[in-house]
Design a protein around this motif. Structure first.
Motif, PDB file in Angstrom:
ATOM      1  N   PRO A   1       0.813  -1.232   0.000  1.00 33.57           N
ATOM      2  CA  PRO A   1       0.000   0.000   0.000  1.00 33.57           C
ATOM      3  C   PRO A   1       0.841   1.275   0.000  1.00 33.57           C
ATOM      4  CG  PRO A   1      -0.329  -1.279   2.024  1.00 33.57           C
ATOM      5  CD  PRO A   1       0.479  -2.123   1.115  1.00 33.57           C
ATOM      6  N   GLU A   2       2.091   1.159   0.466  1.00 35.35           N
ATOM      7  CA  GLU A   2       2.943   2.354   0.517  1.00 35.35           C
ATOM      8  C   GLU A   2       3.309   2.860  -0.878  1.00 35.35           C
ATOM      9  OE1 GLU A   2       3.638  -0.703   1.527  1.00 35.35           O
ATOM     10  OE2 GLU A   2       5.746  -1.240   1.277  1.00 35.35           O
TER      11      GLU A   2
ATOM     12  N   GLU B   1      -8.369   4.397  -1.845  1.00 28.21           N
ATOM     13  CA  GLU B   1      -8.265   3.607  -0.613  1.00 28.21           C
ATOM     14  C   GLU B   1      -7.382   2.408  -0.958  1.00 28.21           C
ATOM     15  OE1 GLU B   1     -11.573   0.987   1.925  1.00 28.21           O
ATOM     16  OE2 GLU B   1     -11.869   1.377  -0.190  1.00 28.21           O
ATOM     17  N   THR B   2      -6.453   2.086  -0.071  1.00 27.26           N
ATOM     18  CA  THR B   2      -5.684   0.868  -0.287  1.00 27.26           C
ATOM     19  C   THR B   2      -6.092  -0.169   0.755  1.00 27.26           C
ATOM     20  OG1 THR B   2      -3.890   1.722   1.084  1.00 27.26           O
ATOM     21  CG2 THR B   2      -3.649   1.988  -1.301  1.00 27.26           C
ATOM     22  N   VAL B   3      -6.038  -1.416   0.349  1.00 23.84           N
ATOM     23  CA  VAL B   3      -6.341  -2.526   1.252  1.00 23.84           C
ATOM     24  C   VAL B   3      -5.111  -3.427   1.271  1.00 23.84           C
ATOM     25  CG1 VAL B   3      -7.771  -4.581   1.561  1.00 23.84           C
ATOM     26  CG2 VAL B   3      -8.814  -2.430   0.820  1.00 23.84           C
ATOM     27  N   GLN B   4      -4.563  -3.647   2.461  1.00 22.86           N
ATOM     28  CA  GLN B   4      -3.422  -4.540   2.621  1.00 22.86           C
ATOM     29  C   GLN B   4      -3.942  -5.974   2.614  1.00 22.86           C
ATOM     30  OE1 GLN B   4      -0.731  -6.344   2.456  1.00 22.86           O
ATOM     31  NE2 GLN B   4       0.552  -4.752   3.422  1.00 22.86           N
TER      32      GLN B   4
ATOM     33  N   LEU C   1      -7.012  -5.107  -8.292  1.00 14.42           N
ATOM     34  CA  LEU C   1      -6.202  -6.124  -7.618  1.00 14.42           C
ATOM     35  C   LEU C   1      -4.821  -6.193  -8.261  1.00 14.42           C
ATOM     36  CD1 LEU C   1      -5.769  -8.575  -5.732  1.00 14.42           C
ATOM     37  CD2 LEU C   1      -6.947  -9.982  -7.457  1.00 14.42           C
ATOM     38  N   CYS C   2      -3.795  -6.042  -7.431  1.00 11.37           N
ATOM     39  CA  CYS C   2      -2.410  -6.066  -7.908  1.00 11.37           C
ATOM     40  C   CYS C   2      -1.791  -7.417  -7.583  1.00 11.37           C
ATOM     41  CB  CYS C   2      -1.602  -4.976  -7.217  1.00 11.37           C
ATOM     42  SG  CYS C   2      -2.277  -3.330  -7.456  1.00 11.37           S
ATOM     43  N   GLY C   3      -1.345  -8.122  -8.607  1.00 14.36           N
ATOM     44  CA  GLY C   3      -0.684  -9.394  -8.383  1.00 14.36           C
ATOM     45  C   GLY C   3       0.777  -9.194  -7.999  1.00 14.36           C
ATOM     46  N   ARG C   4       1.333 -10.216  -7.380  1.00 12.06           N
ATOM     47  CA  ARG C   4       2.781 -10.298  -7.104  1.00 12.06           C
ATOM     48  C   ARG C   4       3.184 -11.746  -7.349  1.00 12.06           C
ATOM     49  NH1 ARG C   4       6.754  -6.203  -6.324  1.00 12.06           N
ATOM     50  NH2 ARG C   4       5.422  -4.396  -6.676  1.00 12.06           N
ATOM     51  N   PHE C   5       4.436 -12.036  -7.265  1.00 10.40           N
ATOM     52  CA  PHE C   5       4.942 -13.404  -7.474  1.00 10.40           C
ATOM     53  C   PHE C   5       4.550 -13.877  -8.882  1.00 10.40           C
ATOM     54  CE2 PHE C   5       3.227 -12.956  -3.048  1.00 10.40           C
ATOM     55  CZ  PHE C   5       4.410 -12.525  -2.485  1.00 10.40           C
ATOM     56  N   GLU C   6       4.094 -15.143  -9.013  1.00 11.73           N
ATOM     57  CA  GLU C   6       3.703 -15.647 -10.337  1.00 11.73           C
ATOM     58  C   GLU C   6       2.305 -15.206 -10.743  1.00 11.73           C
ATOM     59  OE1 GLU C   6       5.726 -16.965 -12.488  1.00 11.73           O
ATOM     60  OE2 GLU C   6       7.253 -16.746 -10.939  1.00 11.73           O
TER      61      GLU C   6
END
Ligand code: SAH
Length: 233
Positions: free
Chosen positions: A14-15, A38-41, A111-116
């Protein structure tokens, strides 16, 4: 501070927000309440005390996959009928037309993906629209989300000072934009094209149109073909 486009970003970082959208026109519009962010962790919705959000890929292979159960909890916490976008290199490439539609709506959940990436079942079960910002791989969906929101926010009412500039730009007309010049009249031996200094508005319009067509033909044959297709809207 109410009304306007509402963006909710689901992320492990979120930062990273508002980041680039906290400055200039988008930042001013955010301050003025023309849009909200708004960000959601995602990690806050984990089930275990290690706050695990990812797990190894079924079938083996490198990397990690974001867990559907954790993501669903995060999504369900904020879902309210706004379009749900999953940033994904497999998605439909973002277009100015889609940006315009989104800007006309109540907001978006991003929605932000990370990893694969994320478990496929989450995308299906929560009916995410997969959106790509181009044919290259980023390290995460956050920078893609910033791109999508930037494109949307600048179209919101009152955000761009000069409303006209939004409508003559590349892609709005189906053509790339004509070249721009400003003073000095001569710089490093290069002169501004005479027609632009002529004061003849008809001739200037004609020149700009011709340049836009030339650039589109040369650089983007795909756009040029669409422009000249019989059923273009
Ligand atoms: N393994 C995936 C790439 C994962 S990159 C593949 O090969 O398709 C990690 C995350 O970054 C993705 O889940 C997505 O959210 C984001 N991302 C990467 N490239 C992107 C792009 N071109 N457009 C939108 N999001 C992207």
């Amino acid at each position: 501070m109410t009304g306007g486009f509402r963006a909710t970003v689901l992320t492990l970082y979120p930062e990273m927000f508002p980041g680039a959208l906290g400055v200039s026109l988008a930042g001013k519009a955010l301050q003025d309440g023309a849009w909200s962010l708004e960000t959601v962790q995602i990690r806050d919705f984990a089930f275990d005390r290690h706050r695990m959000v990812d797990d190894t890929p079924a079938g083996g292979g490198a990397g990690m996959v974001m867990k559907p159960d954790v993501l669903a909890r995060a999504v369900d916490h904020v879902a309210d009928g706004r379009p749900k976008l999953f940033m994904s290199p497999r998605g439909k490439p973002l277009s100015q037309a889609r940006v315009r539609e989104l800007a006309a709506g109540p907001g978006a959940i991003v929605l932000c993906g990370r990893f694969e990436g994320v478990d496929e079942r989450l995308i299906e079960a929560r009916d995410f629209e997969e959106v790509s910002i181009g044919d290259y791989i980023l390290s995460g969906g956050e920078t893609a989300a910033l791109v999508v929101l930037d494109a949307i926010v600048r179209l919101l009412p009152g955000v761009m000072g000069n409303a006209l500039s939004g409508e003559t730009e590349s892609f709005e007309t189906g053509l790339l934009e004509h070249p721009h010049y400003t003073r000095p009249q001569e710089w490093e031996g290069r002169r501004i094209p005479d027609v632009l200094l002529s004061g003849n508005h008809g001739a200037i319009e004609k020149w700009r149109r011709a340049e836009a067509e030339r650039l589109t033909r040369e650089r983007r044959p795909d756009l040029w073909a669409a422009q000249n297709a019989p059923s273009k809207k």
